[in-house]
Design an enzyme around this catalytic site. Structure first.
Site, PDB file in Angstrom:
ATOM      1  N   LYS A  69      14.054  35.136  64.721  1.00  0.00           N
ATOM      2  CA  LYS A  69      13.768  34.267  65.817  1.00  0.00           C
ATOM      3  C   LYS A  69      14.084  33.470  66.208  1.00  0.00           C
ATOM      4  CE  LYS A  69       9.573  33.347  63.748  1.00  0.00           C
ATOM      5  NZ  LYS A  69       8.670  32.378  64.129  1.00  0.00           N
ATOM      6  N   ASP A  97       9.059  26.791  57.884  1.00  0.00           N
ATOM      7  CA  ASP A  97       9.573  28.004  56.529  1.00  0.00           C
ATOM      8  C   ASP A  97      10.710  28.030  56.488  1.00  0.00           C
ATOM      9  OD1 ASP A  97       6.469  27.315  54.989  1.00  0.00           O
ATOM     10  OD2 ASP A  97       6.393  28.969  56.477  1.00  0.00           O
TER      11      ASP A  97
HETATM   12  C1  LIG Z   1      10.735  36.846  58.888  1.00  0.00           C
HETATM   13  C2  LIG Z   1       9.231  36.419  60.065  1.00  0.00           C
HETATM   14  N1  LIG Z   1       8.958  37.449  60.119  1.00  0.00           N
HETATM   15  C3  LIG Z   1       7.861  37.028  61.203  1.00  0.00           C
HETATM   16  C4  LIG Z   1       7.626  35.856  61.348  1.00  0.00           C
HETATM   17  C5  LIG Z   1       6.261  36.004  61.828  1.00  0.00           C
HETATM   18  O1  LIG Z   1       6.432  34.545  63.423  1.00  0.00           O
HETATM   19  P1  LIG Z   1       5.039  33.815  63.699  1.00  0.00           P
HETATM   20  O2  LIG Z   1       4.992  33.067  63.374  1.00  0.00           O
HETATM   21  O3  LIG Z   1       5.402  33.799  65.128  1.00  0.00           O
HETATM   22  O4  LIG Z   1       3.556  34.619  63.781  1.00  0.00           O
HETATM   23  C6  LIG Z   1       7.931  34.459  60.579  1.00  0.00           C
HETATM   24  C7  LIG Z   1       8.358  33.458  61.016  1.00  0.00           C
HETATM   25  O5  LIG Z   1       8.919  32.015  60.616  1.00  0.00           O
HETATM   26  C8  LIG Z   1       9.178  35.410  59.726  1.00  0.00           C
HETATM   27  O6  LIG Z   1       9.957  34.422  59.848  1.00  0.00           O
END
Ligand SMILES: Cc1ncc(COP(=O)(O)O)c(C=O)c1O
Length: 373
Positions: A69, A97
């Site tokens: 992220k 989150d």
């Molecule tokens: C580990 C992880 N993978 C994927 C995502 C998905 O990203 P998005 O919210 O942009 O769909 C998140 C989002 O917080 C995440 O923390």
């Protein structure tokens, strides 16, 4: 539940995003400790699943932050600072989150700026502590992620803070676009292999979605780089938090009832990003959902591989792409998706493990052993 897209077309604003992504990559390369994360080959698992090859990009070591992220948050904060020279006494705020909030806190601290992070009160103590460890103030929100997003925007408006949010809504689109541009680095790191100059060495890519910003960024990358020669793309979501699928079915973001929690905390969102949904709606081949048990199975399989495959530490949301593949290759109800994606023993598949053990106690409980040092 699933949804198949018969006639796909390129997402809007691909070219603008590509130009920003070049800027983002150049910026990321200036960050101390920046290095592309590893790509693993999993031949034993590919054999078990009946596909030609399986590769997995592993985010468990990104800047010691354990998730991808920061690619988005760091570039968005950099861009904002570039547009506001001299404004050093800024406070950045966001909702999360876990992973995005930690990333905003990390990027703000690098610049000596304050960060205030709103997070659902049910978030795991380890994820809250990781944000506080980056020097941010954490505000707990009793309701879920979407209420935290509203709280962050309200606080930004009333306190004069700057919201660095990874989900767009009408009128709040520029910063999420910077974040999406930052995520492109994730895909560019796979050049020249498997992302070759003329064609990808991949037939199918599984992208998991929370609000959809990351998946939309990666889908846009494939369209921009390969056009019709792009790999097939499928979006996978938790069955209790499938807001991108709900939006794809209705053609606009619609709030879903996400009161039933998923262990895939990073994907536990009730409303898709407006711009991500507009991008994904027609540009990917399929949307489908999975139960938590597939995430548990993927975490365990990556932690305890069969001989020949490397061990990968993947968190609950991180493992979701592989979880989607496990479901796709065994659930009878997903046969139409399998057929639509032409998934068979000739398929070269790519998944992304987008986080490491961001809740180490839960990882240890699921896998039955402590997180490797
Ligand atoms: C580990 C992880 N993978 C994927 C995502 C998905 O990203 P998005 O919210 O942009 O769909 C998140 C989002 O917080 C995440 O923390």
């Amino acid at each position: 539940m699933h949804h198949l897209v018969v006639t796909t077309r390129p997402p809007p604003r691909c070219r603008e995003l590509a130009a920003l992504a070049d800027e983002a990559l150049a910026f990321h390369r200036t960050l101390p400790g920046y290095a592309p994360t590893p790509l693993h080959d999993l031949p034993a698992l590919a054999e078990d699943l009946g596909v030609a090859s399986l590769r997995l990009k592993d985010e468990s070591h990104r800047f010691d932050l354990n998730a991808f992220k920061v690619l988005g948050a760091s570039f968005a904060i950099h861009r904002w600072m570039a547009d506001h020279p001299g404004e050093w006494r800024v406070t950045f705020t966001t909702a999360t989150d876990g992973n995005h909030g930690r990333a905003v806190a990390w990027a703000a601290r690098r610049l000596g700026a304050e960060a205030v992070v709103f997070i659902p009160a049910h978030a795991s103590p380890a994820r809250i502590a990781a944000i506080e460890a980056e020097g941010a103030t954490v505000e707990l929100v009793e309701e879920g992620y979407d209420a935290a997003v509203r709280a962050a925007h309200e606080a930004a408006a009333s306190e004069g803070w700057v919201a660095i949010q990874d989900t767009a809504s009408p009128g709040y689109e520029e910063i999420p676009e910077w974040i999406a541009a930052g995520y492109w680095t994730h895909a560019t790191e796979l050049e020249p292999l498997p992302h070759g100059p003329d064609a990808p060495d991949v037939d199918l890519v599984l992208l998991h979605a929370g609000v959809g910003t990351w998946a939309a960024a990666i889908a846009a990358y494939y369209w921009h780089r390969y056009g019709e020669r792009r790999p097939r793309i499928a979006i996978v979501e938790p069955s209790t938090a499938a807001c991108v699928l709900a939006g794809a079915l209705t053609g606009r973001p619609v709030p879903i009832d996400a009161s039933r929690r998923t262990i895939m905390a990073g994907l536990d969102c009730a409303l898709a990003s407006s711009t991500a949904l507009a991008a994904l709606h027609h540009s990917v081949d399929a949307f489908f959902t999975i139960d938590d048990r597939w995430s548990l199975a993927a975490m365990r399989r990556l932690a305890m591989p069969r001989a020949g495959d490397p061990q990968v530490v993947a968190g609950e949301s991180g493992a979701a792409g592989l979880a989607g593949l496990l479901a796709l290759t065994s659930e009878a109800a997903l046969e139409p998706v399998r057929r639509h994606l032409s998934l068979d023993d000739t398929s070269r598949v790519l998944v992304w493990s987008t986080e490491g053990a961001t809740d180490p106690d839960h990882w240890a409980e699921v896998v039955g052993r402590p997180v490797p040092a």
